[in-house]
Design an enzyme around this catalytic site. Structure first.
Site, PDB file in Angstrom:
ATOM      1  N   HIS A  13       3.429 -12.759   9.375  1.00  0.00           N
ATOM      2  CA  HIS A  13       2.592 -11.799   8.653  1.00  0.00           C
ATOM      3  C   HIS A  13       3.271 -11.603   7.304  1.00  0.00           C
ATOM      4  CE1 HIS A  13       0.179  -8.416   7.536  1.00  0.00           C
ATOM      5  NE2 HIS A  13       1.182  -7.556   7.632  1.00  0.00           N
ATOM      6  N   THR A  70      -1.224  -0.116   2.139  1.00  0.00           N
ATOM      7  CA  THR A  70      -2.417  -0.474   2.907  1.00  0.00           C
ATOM      8  C   THR A  70      -2.373   0.311   4.210  1.00  0.00           C
ATOM      9  OG1 THR A  70      -1.413  -2.293   4.160  1.00  0.00           O
ATOM     10  CG2 THR A  70      -2.271  -2.824   1.975  1.00  0.00           C
ATOM     11  N   SER A 123      -6.111 -12.314   9.669  1.00  0.00           N
ATOM     12  CA  SER A 123      -7.269 -13.085  10.135  1.00  0.00           C
ATOM     13  C   SER A 123      -8.568 -12.359   9.809  1.00  0.00           C
ATOM     14  CB  SER A 123      -7.159 -13.341  11.644  1.00  0.00           C
ATOM     15  OG  SER A 123      -6.020 -14.131  11.945  1.00  0.00           O
ATOM     16  N   SER A 128       1.679  -6.452  15.605  1.00  0.00           N
ATOM     17  CA  SER A 128       0.319  -6.563  15.050  1.00  0.00           C
ATOM     18  C   SER A 128       0.039  -7.956  14.513  1.00  0.00           C
ATOM     19  CB  SER A 128       0.098  -5.518  13.960  1.00  0.00           C
ATOM     20  OG  SER A 128       1.088  -5.604  12.949  1.00  0.00           O
ATOM     21  N   ARG A 156      -9.004 -10.348   7.280  1.00  0.00           N
ATOM     22  CA  ARG A 156      -9.194 -10.521   5.832  1.00  0.00           C
ATOM     23  C   ARG A 156      -9.809 -11.887   5.534  1.00  0.00           C
ATOM     24  NH1 ARG A 156      -3.200  -8.055   4.466  1.00  0.00           N
ATOM     25  NH2 ARG A 156      -3.871  -5.897   4.021  1.00  0.00           N
ATOM     26  N   ASP A 167       7.087  -9.280  12.376  1.00  0.00           N
ATOM     27  CA  ASP A 167       7.537 -10.336  13.291  1.00  0.00           C
ATOM     28  C   ASP A 167       9.024 -10.193  13.618  1.00  0.00           C
ATOM     29  OD1 ASP A 167       4.961 -11.894  13.215  1.00  0.00           O
ATOM     30  OD2 ASP A 167       5.504 -11.989  11.103  1.00  0.00           O
TER      31      ASP A 167
END
EC number: 1.1.1.27
Length: 319
Positions: free
Chosen positions: A178, A231, A152, A146, A154, A126
């Site tokens: 995020h 990730t 969402s 992103s 998840r 962000d």
């Protein structure tokens, strides 16, 4: 702007970037896919590996190694490059070093004559997306992060496991940062119009299950990073989904990071994840979900966290 096409330039060929490249090739989203990274041997090998698989792609795609001048006629530049998040490190703790990296990358992109759309995935996403918008002066709809698309997803997955339905049947959103101040909009979460929150409460006899699902959603990245270092599959698929919405003009509503202009309580300037219409013109319309008083307070807290953090790196906007 130039005629819209399907040329994508990826900057950053690490775990996230290479996973995104694989997702884009397997889905046949781009006509031309260019990879840029300082690790040129890695890029060369990935390009070779991906091109060997294009025979199985649903549509032709030309994958190649490139330089910043390749951004000149790109429709979409996707930036995943940045310092990785270490075990125990928050996304916001990455802010200064990754803002400096982002500034260098974006300057090189803009110097090429780039006139397309940015999609940012490097963390804290962000903050970095807002930085790119303010540094370049591009319209907000052309600088997209992103956001909470992955968060969402998840949440939808975890809810689906509890209720025994497909994740795609769950209508549920994470909005805000995020990161640690993100919030689940339980007041609107539903399956076939039936409240997820109420259903979970009825099944378990308490509100604890919803809180457990939220915490597991929020902290998923920490758990994955602790176990395997980073990730990448989930975020790569989220980036592919956003890219597809832009390049195929899909008019999908996705929780991307976009700049508020008076929505959600009058907030302006801040970038964060909210439901937004995404098509070939970028992130064109923010949808305001009705929030409960508690949810609005959590959203306001998320905004303040992001505003305070952005203030700490504003000095980097100066050349």
């Amino acid at each position: 702007m130039k005629t819209f096409g399907k040329k994508v330039v990826l900057i950053g060929d690490g775990s996230v970037g290479s996973s995104y490249a694989f997702a884009m090739v397997t889905q046949g989203v781009a006509d031309e896919f260019v990879i840029i990274d300082i690790a040129k041997d890695k890029v060369k090998a990935d390009v070779q590996d991906l091109n060997h698989g294009t025979v199985h792609s649903p549509s032709p795609v030309d994958v190649k190694a490139g330089e910043y001048e390749d951004c000149k006629d790109a429709d979409l530049v996707v930036i995943t490059a940045g310092a990785p998040q270490k075990p125990g490190e928050t996304r916001l703790q990455l802010v200064e070093k990754n803002t400096k990296i982002m500034k260098s990358i974006v300057k090189s992109v803009m110097d090429s004559g780039f006139d397309g759309y940015f999609l940012i995935a490097a963390n804290p996403v962000d903050i970095l997306t807002r930085f790119v918008k303010e540094y370049t002066g591009l319209p907000a709809e052309r600088v997209i992060g992103s956001g909470t698309v992955l968060d969402s997803a998840r949440l939808q997955y975890l809810i689906s496991q509890e209720l025994g339905v497909a994740p795609s049947s769950v209508d549920a959103s994470i909005i805000g940062e995020h990161g640690d101040t993100e919030l689940a909009v339980w007041s609107q979460a539903n399956v076939a119009g039936i409240s997820v929150y109420d259903t979970l409460k009825e099944q378990t006899g308490s509100e604890a299950k919803a809180e457990e699902i939220y915490v597991n959603t929020r902290d998923a990245a920490y758990e994955i990073i602790q176990a395997k270092g980073s990730t990448y599959y989930g975020i790569a698929l989220a980036l592919m989904r956003i890219s597809k919405a832009i390049l195929n003009n899909e008019n999908n509503v996705l929780n991307v990071s976009i700049q508020l202009d008076g929505q959600y309580g009058g907030h302006k300037g801040v970038y964060l994840g909210v439901p937004t219409l995404v098509n070939q013109h970028g992130a064109v319309k923010i949808y305001e979900m009705p929030l409960s008083a508690e949810e609005q307070a959590l959203f306001d807290k998320s905004v303040k966290t992001l505003e305070d953090t952005f203030d700490s790196i504003k000095y980097l906007l100066e050349d």
